[in-house]
Design a protein around this motif. Structure first.
Motif, PDB file in Angstrom:
ATOM      1  N   UNK A 186      38.110 -27.739 -45.731  1.00 33.75           N
ATOM      2  CA  UNK A 186      37.350 -27.671 -44.485  1.00 33.75           C
ATOM      3  C   UNK A 186      36.728 -26.290 -44.288  1.00 33.75           C
ATOM      4  N   UNK A 187      37.430 -25.237 -44.670  1.00 29.85           N
ATOM      5  CA  UNK A 187      36.877 -23.883 -44.577  1.00 29.85           C
ATOM      6  C   UNK A 187      35.646 -23.743 -45.467  1.00 29.85           C
ATOM      7  N   UNK A 188      35.706 -24.311 -46.667  1.00 33.66           N
ATOM      8  CA  UNK A 188      34.557 -24.233 -47.570  1.00 33.66           C
ATOM      9  C   UNK A 188      33.361 -24.992 -46.996  1.00 33.66           C
ATOM     10  N   UNK A 189      33.623 -26.133 -46.368  1.00 31.67           N
ATOM     11  CA  UNK A 189      32.534 -26.893 -45.749  1.00 31.67           C
ATOM     12  C   UNK A 189      31.862 -26.074 -44.655  1.00 31.67           C
ATOM     13  N   UNK A 190      32.663 -25.412 -43.831  1.00 27.80           N
ATOM     14  CA  UNK A 190      32.102 -24.604 -42.746  1.00 27.80           C
ATOM     15  C   UNK A 190      31.264 -23.458 -43.307  1.00 27.80           C
TER      16      UNK A 190
END
Length: 241
Positions: A186-190
């Motif tokens: 999720x951090x990479x998506x953000x």
């Protein structure tokens, strides 16, 4: 109903099924789904392997039955690796005629026995094609631990962004055994400015042989805390002792 719209108002829960090959299997499936209906899944996705190009009519029949008899939205998996553009276009026409408006667009896994037409190299190519040849709510697959063919998580995330830019409105992840893998994903998506809804794939560990087969095929790392992982390590240690 566009399933991507569901995420605006609630936590979404869905299930995935495999289309049975026989009439008896389909009858048993519908009996089971009548009981599952009581837990009120938001939608049911119907999986299809890339190599199974000729079971589309089974998928259509099951999707129609679920929507008409159970009143539950469905997502039809559409793998493209072994399909030509004309074959996909014909299938999209059949899906629209059956009232199926949600699609999970996939490249699919390469088998050993078939020659790929290569009209579609990546899932993003398929998503672009679907957007030009129908009116569907398109979902795409995601790998929190990266796709096994990707060189690293950065390039994998950029490929995922291409799917979203092509028109994917919702992501369904490959199975995740460790929450930390999901939060890092999720951090990479953000960081990549990807802001579509993400649904986590969960597979109950009820069959160790099935888990081993799927994790090997998908390149997923089993956490050490999973009992089967420890047994595999012990067997490997004994072989090399």
């Amino acid at each position: 109903m566009d399933v991507s719209e569901l995420f605006k108002n609630k936590t979404v829960f869905s299930i995935e099924i495999f289309p049975p090959k026989t009439a008896l299997g389909r009858e048993k499936l519908m009996t089971s789904l009548l009981e599952i209906r009581d837990i009120q899944p938001d939608f049911i996705s119907i999986t299809q392997s890339a190599a199974a190009c000729f079971n589309e009519q089974r998928t259509l029949a099951i999707a129609q039955a679920i929507q008409q008899k159970l009143g539950i939205a469905t997502i039809a998996h559409v793998p493209c690796l072994y399909r030509t553009k004309e074959e996909v276009k014909d299938y999209l026409t059949d899906l629209e005629a059956a009232g199926v408006q949600n699609i999970l667009a996939l490249r699919g896994d390469a088998g050993n026995q078939q020659i790929c037409p290569r009209d579609f190299t990546y899932a993003s190519d398929l998503i672009n094609f679907i957007n030009r040849n129908g009116h569907f709510d398109i979902s795409a697959a995601a790998y929190p631990q990266k796709h096994p063919e990707s060189s690293d998580v950065v390039s994998d995330t950029l490929h995922l962004k291409e799917k979203v830019q092509a028109g994917a409105k919702h992501l369904i992840t490959q199975m995740v055994f460790d929450n930390q893998d999901y939060w890092e994903f999720k951090e990479r998506l953000a960081l990549a400015d990807i802001h579509v809804p993400v649904e986590v794939g969960i597979l109950p560990c009820t069959n160790s042989r099935q888990i081993k087969r799927i994790t090997k095929m998908s390149g997923i790392k089993l956490p050490k805390k999973i009992p089967g992982h420890h047994r595999a390590l012990r067997r490997r240690s004994r072989r090399h002792a």
